[in-house]
Scaffold this motif. Structure first.
Motif, PDB file in Angstrom:
ATOM      1  N   MET A 104       0.832  -1.200   0.000  1.00 63.71           N
ATOM      2  CA  MET A 104       0.000   0.000   0.000  1.00 63.71           C
ATOM      3  C   MET A 104       0.871   1.256   0.000  1.00 63.71           C
ATOM      4  N   ALA A 105       1.914   1.250   0.821  1.00 57.97           N
ATOM      5  CA  ALA A 105       2.825   2.397   0.850  1.00 57.97           C
ATOM      6  C   ALA A 105       3.513   2.575  -0.496  1.00 57.97           C
ATOM      7  N   THR A 106       3.889   1.471  -1.119  1.00 56.62           N
ATOM      8  CA  THR A 106       4.523   1.530  -2.432  1.00 56.62           C
ATOM      9  C   THR A 106       3.564   2.098  -3.468  1.00 56.62           C
ATOM     10  N   GLU A 107       2.301   1.677  -3.403  1.00 56.31           N
ATOM     11  CA  GLU A 107       1.302   2.195  -4.346  1.00 56.31           C
ATOM     12  C   GLU A 107       1.047   3.680  -4.099  1.00 56.31           C
ATOM     13  N   MET A 108       1.045   4.092  -2.845  1.00 60.76           N
ATOM     14  CA  MET A 108       0.910   5.520  -2.543  1.00 60.76           C
ATOM     15  C   MET A 108       2.060   6.304  -3.168  1.00 60.76           C
ATOM     16  N   PHE A 109       3.264   5.754  -3.068  1.00 63.67           N
ATOM     17  CA  PHE A 109       4.423   6.429  -3.654  1.00 63.67           C
ATOM     18  C   PHE A 109       4.302   6.491  -5.172  1.00 63.67           C
ATOM     19  N   ARG A 110       3.870   5.405  -5.780  1.00 60.67           N
ATOM     20  CA  ARG A 110       3.694   5.406  -7.245  1.00 60.67           C
ATOM     21  C   ARG A 110       2.727   6.505  -7.668  1.00 60.67           C
ATOM     22  N   ARG A 111       1.614   6.594  -6.969  1.00 59.87           N
ATOM     23  CA  ARG A 111       0.616   7.610  -7.306  1.00 59.87           C
ATOM     24  C   ARG A 111       1.161   9.012  -7.053  1.00 59.87           C
ATOM     25  N   MET A 112       1.955   9.162  -6.009  1.00 63.50           N
ATOM     26  CA  MET A 112       2.510  10.466  -5.664  1.00 63.50           C
ATOM     27  C   MET A 112       3.449  10.971  -6.757  1.00 63.50           C
ATOM     28  N   THR A 113       4.224  10.075  -7.333  1.00 61.30           N
ATOM     29  CA  THR A 113       5.245  10.485  -8.291  1.00 61.30           C
ATOM     30  C   THR A 113       4.813  10.345  -9.739  1.00 61.30           C
ATOM     31  N   ASP A 114       3.670   9.721  -9.982  1.00 66.21           N
ATOM     32  CA  ASP A 114       3.209   9.515 -11.355  1.00 66.21           C
ATOM     33  C   ASP A 114       2.989  10.853 -12.060  1.00 66.21           C
ATOM     34  N   GLY A 115       3.729  11.078 -13.104  1.00 64.38           N
ATOM     35  CA  GLY A 115       3.565  12.295 -13.897  1.00 64.38           C
ATOM     36  C   GLY A 115       4.239  13.523 -13.309  1.00 64.38           C
ATOM     37  N   ILE A 116       4.904  13.378 -12.156  1.00 66.04           N
ATOM     38  CA  ILE A 116       5.590  14.518 -11.541  1.00 66.04           C
ATOM     39  C   ILE A 116       7.084  14.411 -11.828  1.00 66.04           C
ATOM     40  N   GLU A 117       7.623  15.432 -12.416  1.00 74.25           N
ATOM     41  CA  GLU A 117       9.050  15.456 -12.703  1.00 74.25           C
ATOM     42  C   GLU A 117       9.716  16.565 -11.892  1.00 74.25           C
ATOM     43  N   SER A 118      10.895  16.269 -11.362  1.00 70.21           N
ATOM     44  CA  SER A 118      11.632  17.270 -10.599  1.00 70.21           C
ATOM     45  C   SER A 118      12.107  18.373 -11.521  1.00 70.21           C
ATOM     46  N   ASP A 119      12.105  19.592 -11.015  1.00 74.17           N
ATOM     47  CA  ASP A 119      12.598  20.726 -11.781  1.00 74.17           C
ATOM     48  C   ASP A 119      14.119  20.698 -11.753  1.00 74.17           C
ATOM     49  N   PRO A 120      14.783  20.569 -12.909  1.00 74.56           N
ATOM     50  CA  PRO A 120      16.247  20.498 -12.925  1.00 74.56           C
ATOM     51  C   PRO A 120      16.908  21.781 -12.438  1.00 74.56           C
ATOM     52  N   ASP A 121      16.141  22.865 -12.368  1.00 71.32           N
ATOM     53  CA  ASP A 121      16.701  24.128 -11.905  1.00 71.32           C
ATOM     54  C   ASP A 121      16.523  24.337 -10.399  1.00 71.32           C
ATOM     55  N   ASP A 122      15.948  23.346  -9.712  1.00 69.99           N
ATOM     56  CA  ASP A 122      15.782  23.451  -8.269  1.00 69.99           C
ATOM     57  C   ASP A 122      17.125  23.610  -7.573  1.00 69.99           C
ATOM     58  N   SER A 123      17.170  24.450  -6.549  1.00 63.06           N
ATOM     59  CA  SER A 123      18.258  24.377  -5.594  1.00 63.06           C
ATOM     60  C   SER A 123      17.963  23.201  -4.675  1.00 63.06           C
ATOM     61  N   TRP A 124      18.950  22.768  -3.885  1.00 64.32           N
ATOM     62  CA  TRP A 124      18.677  21.645  -3.001  1.00 64.32           C
ATOM     63  C   TRP A 124      17.626  22.022  -1.957  1.00 64.32           C
ATOM     64  N   GLN A 125      17.631  23.287  -1.545  1.00 59.11           N
ATOM     65  CA  GLN A 125      16.614  23.737  -0.580  1.00 59.11           C
ATOM     66  C   GLN A 125      15.213  23.643  -1.191  1.00 59.11           C
ATOM     67  N   GLU A 126      15.075  24.101  -2.430  1.00 65.06           N
ATOM     68  CA  GLU A 126      13.780  24.052  -3.109  1.00 65.06           C
ATOM     69  C   GLU A 126      13.320  22.607  -3.309  1.00 65.06           C
ATOM     70  N   ARG A 127      14.271  21.715  -3.590  1.00 69.28           N
ATOM     71  CA  ARG A 127      13.913  20.308  -3.792  1.00 69.28           C
ATOM     72  C   ARG A 127      13.364  19.697  -2.509  1.00 69.28           C
ATOM     73  N   LEU A 128      14.018  19.984  -1.380  1.00 70.42           N
ATOM     74  CA  LEU A 128      13.541  19.454  -0.105  1.00 70.42           C
ATOM     75  C   LEU A 128      12.162  20.002   0.233  1.00 70.42           C
ATOM     76  N   LEU A 129      11.964  21.280   0.018  1.00 66.58           N
ATOM     77  CA  LEU A 129      10.661  21.886   0.289  1.00 66.58           C
ATOM     78  C   LEU A 129       9.589  21.276  -0.600  1.00 66.58           C
ATOM     79  N   ARG A 130       9.872  21.191  -1.883  1.00 67.13           N
ATOM     80  CA  ARG A 130       8.893  20.679  -2.842  1.00 67.13           C
ATOM     81  C   ARG A 130       8.540  19.213  -2.550  1.00 67.13           C
ATOM     82  N   ALA A 131       9.562  18.387  -2.327  1.00 68.66           N
ATOM     83  CA  ALA A 131       9.330  16.962  -2.113  1.00 68.66           C
ATOM     84  C   ALA A 131       8.493  16.700  -0.874  1.00 68.66           C
ATOM     85  N   ASN A 132       8.756  17.444   0.177  1.00 70.00           N
ATOM     86  CA  ASN A 132       8.027  17.205   1.424  1.00 70.00           C
ATOM     87  C   ASN A 132       6.624  17.800   1.403  1.00 70.00           C
TER      88      ASN A 132
END
Length: 216
Positions: A60-88
């Protein structure tokens, strides 16, 4: 006799059905028997796919993760701070979309490698900013654990958005704790405006990582 073909029973279908029932019954009310009934199969059929409830929670947790990331791509221009904020922020939003979502996610083991690509990209971003691999891993885990713990507590008060458990009325709490004025007044910050509270706490942690590891 019905000639309608039933979709084949597999791990993802069972996990998806379990997530649907989770919102209705919560984790305590989620049983293999209830899932089997929803799937129109006998409960023993599920044991071909899951040896116990923990194995189901892992999927179930794995399926939640799949749904969370499906179609979402990380912004290559993110700073590491922005990536942590966005991901959480995305993680919190996902957990809140399921009753007891944080409880399901907590302590589970992903059953596939869907998370590896995202983890690799995040570690690469943080190490390229000057963190060691160990520091990068701890930064990711610390923010993840903050979000998981925050949502677990949030859902203890509001199991679903807009649904507040009895006993968490801030004004009633303040009256009961009138002899402890600072603790009484703090209730509004502790049990109100969870969006603002989450953002403030996450910002504190990211700033702490930046200060501790001497990078920006």
């Amino acid at each position: 006799m019905s000639t309608e073909r039933r979709a084949p029973l597999d791990r993802r279908r069972v996990a998806g059905t379990a997530l649907k029932l989770l919102n209705e019954a919560g984790l305590d009310g989620l049983t293999l028997r209830a899932i089997a009934k929803e799937l129109n199969v006998k409960a023993p059929a599920l044991y071909w796919h899951f040896k116990d409830k923990q194995a189901l929670l892992d999927e179930m947790a794995t399926e939640m993760f799949r749904r969370m990331t499906d179609g979402i791509e990380s912004d290559p221009d993110d700073s590491w701070q922005e990536r942590l904020l966005r991901a959480n922020r995305v993680l919190r939003r996902t957990l809140l979309s399921y009753r007891d979502g944080a409880k399901v996610f907590s302590g589970t083991r992903f059953t596939g490698l869907e998370h590896a690509e995202q983890q690799e990209a995040n570690l690469r971003l943080l190490t390229s900013a000057g963190l060691t691999l160990t520091q990068a891993a701890r930064a990711l885990q610390t923010t993840f654990l903050y979000t998981l713990g925050f949502v677990a507590e949030e859902q203890g008060v509001e199991p679903m958005p807009g649904e507040r458990r009895e006993g968490f009325d801030v004004e009633a709490r303040a009256r009961l704790m009138a002899g402890h004025p600072l603790a009484a007044e703090a209730g509004a910050a502790l049990f109100g405006d969870y969006d603002e509270h989450f953002e403030e706490g996450l910002a504190l942690i990211v700033a702490g990582i930046e200060s501790r590891y001497g990078t920006n």
